[in-house]
Motif scaffolding. Structure first.
Motif, short mmCIF file in Angstrom:
data_model
loop_
_atom_site.label_atom_id
_atom_site.label_comp_id
_atom_site.label_asym_id
_atom_site.label_seq_id
_atom_site.Cartn_x
_atom_site.Cartn_y
_atom_site.Cartn_z
N LYS A 57 -12.84 5.07 7.94
CA LYS A 57 -13.44 3.97 8.86
C LYS A 57 -13.10 2.47 8.23
CE LYS A 57 -17.10 6.60 10.75
NZ LYS A 57 -18.62 6.68 10.91
N GLY A 58 -13.20 2.41 6.95
CA GLY A 58 -12.98 1.02 6.32
C GLY A 58 -11.43 0.46 6.54
N PHE A 59 -10.45 1.41 6.80
CA PHE A 59 -9.15 1.03 6.91
C PHE A 59 -9.13 0.21 8.54
CE2 PHE A 59 -5.31 2.06 9.26
CZ PHE A 59 -4.27 1.51 8.87
N VAL A 64 -9.33 -4.25 12.32
CA VAL A 64 -9.55 -5.02 13.39
C VAL A 64 -10.08 -6.44 13.15
CG1 VAL A 64 -11.57 -4.96 15.11
CG2 VAL A 64 -10.02 -2.73 14.63
N VAL A 65 -10.72 -6.33 11.80
CA VAL A 65 -11.38 -7.68 11.34
C VAL A 65 -10.22 -8.87 11.12
CG1 VAL A 65 -12.51 -9.18 9.56
CG2 VAL A 65 -13.59 -7.01 10.56
N ALA A 96 -0.86 -6.45 -0.89
CA ALA A 96 -0.52 -5.76 -2.35
C ALA A 96 -1.67 -5.29 -3.39
CB ALA A 96 0.45 -6.61 -3.03
N LEU A 97 -2.64 -6.29 -3.09
CA LEU A 97 -4.00 -5.94 -3.96
C LEU A 97 -4.79 -4.82 -3.52
CD1 LEU A 97 -5.64 -7.02 -6.25
CD2 LEU A 97 -6.75 -8.59 -4.99
N THR A 98 -4.98 -4.91 -2.08
CA THR A 98 -5.91 -3.97 -1.45
C THR A 98 -5.18 -2.52 -1.63
OG1 THR A 98 -6.45 -5.59 0.40
CG2 THR A 98 -6.82 -3.41 0.82
N ALA A 133 1.11 0.01 4.37
CA ALA A 133 1.08 -1.20 4.23
C ALA A 133 2.10 -1.95 5.15
CB ALA A 133 1.34 -1.51 2.96
N MET A 134 3.09 -1.47 5.33
CA MET A 134 4.25 -1.94 5.96
C MET A 134 3.73 -2.13 7.61
SD MET A 134 6.95 -3.43 5.00
CE MET A 134 7.79 -3.39 6.39
N GLY A 135 3.25 -0.97 8.04
CA GLY A 135 2.80 -0.86 9.47
C GLY A 135 1.65 -1.91 9.67
N GLN A 136 0.83 -1.81 8.75
CA GLN A 136 -0.36 -2.96 8.97
C GLN A 136 0.23 -4.02 8.99
OE1 GLN A 136 -3.67 -3.41 5.71
NE2 GLN A 136 -4.97 -2.71 7.45
N LEU A 137 1.17 -4.71 8.14
CA LEU A 137 1.61 -5.91 7.72
C LEU A 137 2.45 -6.25 9.23
CD1 LEU A 137 2.64 -8.45 6.16
CD2 LEU A 137 4.50 -7.16 5.68
N LEU A 138 3.08 -5.31 9.80
CA LEU A 138 4.08 -5.38 11.10
C LEU A 138 3.01 -5.77 12.32
CD1 LEU A 138 6.70 -2.97 10.74
CD2 LEU A 138 6.86 -5.42 10.68
N VAL A 139 1.87 -5.05 12.36
CA VAL A 139 0.87 -5.39 13.45
C VAL A 139 0.34 -6.69 13.06
CG1 VAL A 139 -1.60 -4.93 14.04
CG2 VAL A 139 0.37 -2.94 13.33
#
Length: 386
Positions: free
Chosen positions: A25-27, A32-33, A183-185, A227-233
């Motif tokens: 859920k945290g991801f 979303v935040v 990178a940190l997360t 990480a790449m998927g989240q970055l692209l979003v």
């Protein structure tokens, strides 16, 4: 009867890492935040631009007043004028007495503002309209002369005058924040995952079924994909947001540099992921993570500050330093201070560093993954490495 061959071990581990993230859920909450924060940022930017319906522009003569009148008529905004001497215009803009200044020069016109966000696009268009009318009346049938003297140079006051790469500065800050945050997360998550597996003794079962090298590769690959998927979003949301603001005109310039940032991010993050996993393997308890990951945190902090503080020679040097080049080189490309050849050289150096990081990380990880007492030191790790 034939059966499909089992997947390679590292892909099984990578898939496990991906599914673990997708079920957290945290991801999803953090994703979303961040998206909501981006949307809110663009909304307030649009709201601020829309609120600039009333403006006062300093002019030096009747020609400037006529230009402002044309802008007010064409845009429907309430744009007033304040006549003053030319030397006083820039000071009035800097002090906030007026929103902008319009001065006719021998080469054309100077439109002076104190922020790149000041909405003066209709004034620029009005200059072109005014000069076209004036030249047409004076020169008659000569079409080539209709737009003579209609060029407008958007000039920033104060310190920004020395930084004609203001957009590159903002973009560099964004790249720095995105790289540091991702990178940190994900790095801390990798390190924590390794330590938790050691504490629960699950790693003993995993290493019995999966080679240690495949276990490391799977963890790095799975987290890199996420990480790449989240970055692209985030980048897609950002590009869409920029396109609906007055900064949409800069997208053709930004797009190639965003592509370079994605490539540099991929290589840099993969290299750091191996080191994060090694840092996790050096620890025995979750409480030890702060000690083993501190050097990597300092590196990320340095990259973060380099992205928007490094200038001149420092930026030129850092653009070739692995990891730091992930945010500095795209910024220099955008500012026109580097070419694609420079970017390729920096990328090759970053790939070389990734190879070294994998070599170092794999050896530390292999020696520390089954150590259950005390923190594994670098000297101990490499003295035992075969």
């Amino acid at each position: 009867m034939s059966y499909p061959a089992p997947a390679v071990p590292w892909w099984i581990v990578a898939r496990r890492e991906i599914m673990a993230k997708l079920t957290q859920k945290g991801f999803w909450i953090s994703t979303v935040v961040v998206i909501l924060m981006l949307v809110a940022g663009f909304f307030f930017t649009f709201l601020f631009a829309s609120s600039q319906d009333e403006m006062t522009i300093a002019v030096t003569d009747d020609a400037g007043a006529q230009v402002v009148g044309i802008a007010a008529d064409s845009s429907g905004r309430d744009i007033g004028t304040l006549t003053m001497d030319e030397p006083d215009v820039e000071a009035a803009v800097e002090n906030g007495d007026v929103d902008a200044g319009l001065v006719q020069t021998d080469a054309g016109w100077d439109l002076v503002v104190d922020s790149i966000e000041t909405n003066v696009g209709d004034v620029q268009q009005a200059v072109s309209t005014y000069m076209t009318r004036t030249n047409a009346a004076a020169l008659g049938i000569d079409p080539a002369a209709l737009r003579e003297g209609a060029s407008v140079e958007l000039r920033l006051t104060g310190e920004q005058l020395e930084q004609d790469a203001a957009i590159a500065l903002v973009t560099g800050l964004i790249f720095s924040v995105l790289f540091f945050m991702s990178a940190l997360t994900y790095g801390l998550q990798i390190a924590q995952s390794v330590v938790e597996e050691k504490e629960s003794r699950i790693v003993e079962i995993l290493t019995a079924a999966v080679p240690t090298r495949h276990l490391l590769i799977g963890k790095v690959l799975g987290n890199t994909i996420m990480a790449m998927g989240q970055l692209l979003v985030f980048l897609i949301v950002g590009v869409i947001g920029v396109s609906v603001t007055e900064f949409g005109q800069f997208l053709p310039l930004l797009a190639p540099n965003i592509g370079w940032f994605v490539v540099f991010f991929l290589v840099g993050f993969a290299a750091l992921s191996c080191l994060w996993a090694a840092a996790g393997a050096m620890a025995t308890r979750v409480q030890d993570i702060n000690n083993t990951t501190m050097p990597l945190t300092f590196i990320l902090m340095g990259v973060y500050f380099a992205g928007f503080l490094a200038r001149g020679t420092a930026a030129q040097v850092l653009s070739y330093v692995p990891i730091a080049s992930s945010v500095v080189m795209p910024q220099r490309l955008l500012a026109g201070e580097s070419t694609w050849i420079d970017a390729l050289i920096a990328l090759v150096l970053c790939v070389a560093f990734m190879g070294v990081a994998i070599w170092v990380g794999e050896r530390i990880y292999r020696r520390g993954i089954l150590k259950t007492s005390g923190i594994l030191g670098l000297k101990e790790a490499f003295s035992r490495a075969s």
